[in-house]
Design an enzyme around this catalytic site. Structure first.
Site, PDB file in Angstrom:
ATOM      1  N   GLU A 109      28.451 -55.268 -66.960  1.00  0.00           N
ATOM      2  CA  GLU A 109      28.596 -55.375 -65.505  1.00  0.00           C
ATOM      3  C   GLU A 109      29.968 -54.874 -65.057  1.00  0.00           C
ATOM      4  O   GLU A 109      30.929 -54.888 -65.820  1.00  0.00           O
ATOM      5  CB  GLU A 109      28.447 -56.843 -65.066  1.00  0.00           C
ATOM      6  CG  GLU A 109      27.048 -57.189 -64.577  1.00  0.00           C
ATOM      7  CD  GLU A 109      26.712 -56.585 -63.211  1.00  0.00           C
ATOM      8  OE1 GLU A 109      27.265 -55.522 -62.839  1.00  0.00           O
ATOM      9  OE2 GLU A 109      25.889 -57.201 -62.504  1.00  0.00           O
ATOM     10  N   ASP A 110      30.033 -54.457 -63.788  1.00  0.00           N
ATOM     11  CA  ASP A 110      31.328 -54.088 -63.209  1.00  0.00           C
ATOM     12  C   ASP A 110      32.086 -55.329 -62.755  1.00  0.00           C
ATOM     13  O   ASP A 110      33.305 -55.404 -62.898  1.00  0.00           O
ATOM     14  CB  ASP A 110      31.167 -53.080 -62.058  1.00  0.00           C
ATOM     15  CG  ASP A 110      30.182 -53.541 -60.988  1.00  0.00           C
ATOM     16  OD1 ASP A 110      29.362 -54.430 -61.256  1.00  0.00           O
ATOM     17  OD2 ASP A 110      30.238 -52.994 -59.873  1.00  0.00           O
TER      18      ASP A 110
ATOM     19  N   ASP B 299      30.828 -62.119 -59.524  1.00  0.00           N
ATOM     20  CA  ASP B 299      31.375 -62.770 -58.328  1.00  0.00           C
ATOM     21  C   ASP B 299      30.739 -64.163 -58.241  1.00  0.00           C
ATOM     22  O   ASP B 299      31.216 -65.102 -58.876  1.00  0.00           O
ATOM     23  CB  ASP B 299      31.073 -61.884 -57.115  1.00  0.00           C
ATOM     24  CG  ASP B 299      31.757 -62.345 -55.842  1.00  0.00           C
ATOM     25  OD1 ASP B 299      32.363 -63.423 -55.836  1.00  0.00           O
ATOM     26  OD2 ASP B 299      31.674 -61.621 -54.827  1.00  0.00           O
TER      27      ASP B 299
ATOM     28  N   PHE C 258      38.312 -57.887 -51.476  1.00  0.00           N
ATOM     29  CA  PHE C 258      37.219 -56.919 -51.574  1.00  0.00           C
ATOM     30  C   PHE C 258      37.720 -55.685 -52.301  1.00  0.00           C
ATOM     31  O   PHE C 258      38.548 -54.941 -51.795  1.00  0.00           O
ATOM     32  CB  PHE C 258      36.682 -56.569 -50.189  1.00  0.00           C
ATOM     33  CG  PHE C 258      35.361 -55.872 -50.286  1.00  0.00           C
ATOM     34  CD1 PHE C 258      34.198 -56.601 -50.494  1.00  0.00           C
ATOM     35  CD2 PHE C 258      35.280 -54.495 -50.225  1.00  0.00           C
ATOM     36  CE1 PHE C 258      32.971 -55.958 -50.634  1.00  0.00           C
ATOM     37  CE2 PHE C 258      34.061 -53.844 -50.358  1.00  0.00           C
ATOM     38  CZ  PHE C 258      32.909 -54.574 -50.562  1.00  0.00           C
TER      39      PHE C 258
ATOM     40  N   ARG D 140      32.278 -45.573 -55.279  1.00  0.00           N
ATOM     41  CA  ARG D 140      31.952 -45.879 -56.683  1.00  0.00           C
ATOM     42  C   ARG D 140      32.622 -44.893 -57.638  1.00  0.00           C
ATOM     43  O   ARG D 140      32.857 -45.206 -58.800  1.00  0.00           O
ATOM     44  CB  ARG D 140      30.439 -45.803 -56.907  1.00  0.00           C
ATOM     45  CG  ARG D 140      29.621 -46.846 -56.159  1.00  0.00           C
ATOM     46  CD  ARG D 140      28.201 -46.839 -56.697  1.00  0.00           C
ATOM     47  NE  ARG D 140      27.236 -47.470 -55.821  1.00  0.00           N
ATOM     48  CZ  ARG D 140      26.955 -48.784 -55.815  1.00  0.00           C
ATOM     49  NH1 ARG D 140      27.599 -49.592 -56.622  1.00  0.00           N
ATOM     50  NH2 ARG D 140      26.044 -49.269 -55.001  1.00  0.00           N
TER      51      ARG D 140
HETATM   52  C1  PRP Z   1      27.270 -56.212 -57.302  1.00  0.00           C
HETATM   53  C2  PRP Z   1      28.000 -56.063 -58.627  1.00  0.00           C
HETATM   54  C3  PRP Z   1      27.306 -57.069 -59.513  1.00  0.00           C
HETATM   55  C4  PRP Z   1      26.964 -58.186 -58.545  1.00  0.00           C
HETATM   56  C5  PRP Z   1      27.975 -59.291 -58.652  1.00  0.00           C
HETATM   57  O1  PRP Z   1      26.065 -55.505 -57.373  1.00  0.00           O
HETATM   58  O2  PRP Z   1      27.838 -54.749 -59.135  1.00  0.00           O
HETATM   59  O3  PRP Z   1      26.129 -56.537 -60.067  1.00  0.00           O
HETATM   60  O4  PRP Z   1      27.017 -57.616 -57.211  1.00  0.00           O
HETATM   61  O5  PRP Z   1      27.743 -60.278 -57.688  1.00  0.00           O
HETATM   62  P1  PRP Z   1      27.209 -61.737 -58.020  1.00  0.00           P
HETATM   63  O6  PRP Z   1      27.979 -62.252 -59.205  1.00  0.00           O
HETATM   64  O7  PRP Z   1      27.540 -62.484 -56.764  1.00  0.00           O
HETATM   65  O8  PRP Z   1      25.740 -61.661 -58.296  1.00  0.00           O
HETATM   66  P2  PRP Z   1      25.174 -55.195 -56.096  1.00  0.00           P
HETATM   67  O9  PRP Z   1      24.063 -56.189 -56.041  1.00  0.00           O
HETATM   68  O10 PRP Z   1      26.045 -55.046 -54.896  1.00  0.00           O
HETATM   69  O11 PRP Z   1      24.499 -53.794 -56.458  1.00  0.00           O
HETATM   70  P3  PRP Z   1      25.254 -52.444 -56.931  1.00  0.00           P
HETATM   71  O12 PRP Z   1      25.700 -52.664 -58.326  1.00  0.00           O
HETATM   72  O13 PRP Z   1      24.189 -51.406 -56.833  1.00  0.00           O
HETATM   73  O14 PRP Z   1      26.395 -52.227 -55.974  1.00  0.00           O
HETATM   74 MG    MG Z   2      27.099 -53.382 -54.305  1.00  0.00          MG
HETATM   75 MN    MN Z   3      25.822 -54.451 -59.446  1.00  0.00          MN
END
Ligand code: PRP
Ligand code: MG
Ligand code: MN
Length: 181
Positions: free
Chosen positions: A99-100, A103, A152, A165
């Site tokens: 994961e990136d 949160d 953010f 990204r």
């Molecule tokens: C973002 C991020 C993680 C997730 C973290 O993805 O890349 O996957 O949210 O948040 P959390 O711990 O509150 O679940 P997002 O759903 O925005 O999709 P993306 O990766 O396509 O931007």
């Molecule tokens: Mg996102």
């Molecule tokens: Mn994500």
């Protein structure tokens, strides 16, 4: 050109590269002879996935999963739905989720439960960033690149309205960027 929207760089390209190499060494030891399935979570994990797997020096396989939260961003129901599932049967496999950022923890809690239900032999998490203050669900990554404050952040996979990204570093946006939308 994108740099004009960035208030400050939190983690530089060089710091990310160095941390990927360190994590890669640990992961190489953990997964030697296990042929792990490395699962990238679309779309944010793509840059980190590309870098981390190239720093792991043992046999492994790649797959991708795309999930999204139900509802809008302000009032999250906490439910997650599968947008694109894995192509691979995970039963008996050792999984490393990439994961990136963590949160609230909802995305990863959902995926860990799903893969355990599907009888993976083991499920571990490597995340580039950990925003611990955001946590709603009790979940921890096994490997963390960097802890980040409750700001953010964008870049290196992390988006604002799908942009940024492709920045090679992690940074904080200028407030004027949000205000113009
Ligand atoms: C973002 C991020 C993680 C997730 C973290 O993805 O890349 O996957 O949210 O948040 P959390 O711990 O509150 O679940 P997002 O759903 O925005 O999709 P993306 O990766 O396509 O931007
Ligand atoms: Mg996102
Ligand atoms: Mn994500």
């Amino acid at each position: 050109m994108l740099e004009k929207d960035i208030e400050k760089v939190l983690i530089s390209k060089e710091e990310i590269q160095a941390r990927c190499e360190e994590l890669g060494k640990e992961l190489t030891e953990t997964y030697r002879d296990k042929n792990p399935l490395v699962v990238g979570v679309l779309k944010g994990a793509v840059p980190f996935m590309a870098d981390i797997v190239r720093s792991i020096d043992t046999y492994l396989e790649l797959d991708f999963m795309d999930v999204s939260s139900y509802g809008n961003a302000t009032v999250s129901s906490g439910e997650v739905k599968i947008v694109k599932d894995l192509d691979t049967n995970v039963e008996g496999r050792d999984l490393l989720i990439v994961e990136d950022i963590i949160d609230s923890g909802r995305t990863l809690a959902y995926l860990v439960d799903l893969f355990k239900y599907r009888k993976a032999n083991s499920v571990k998490i490597v995340t580039l960033l950990d925003k611990r203050e955001g946590r709603v669900v009790d979940i921890e990554a096994d490997y963390v690149g960097f802890n980040v404050p409750n700001e953010f952040v964008v870049g290196y996979g992390l988006d604002y309205a799908e942009a940024y990204r492709n920045l090679p570093y992690v940074g904080v946006l200028k407030p004027s960027v949000y205000q113009s939308n």
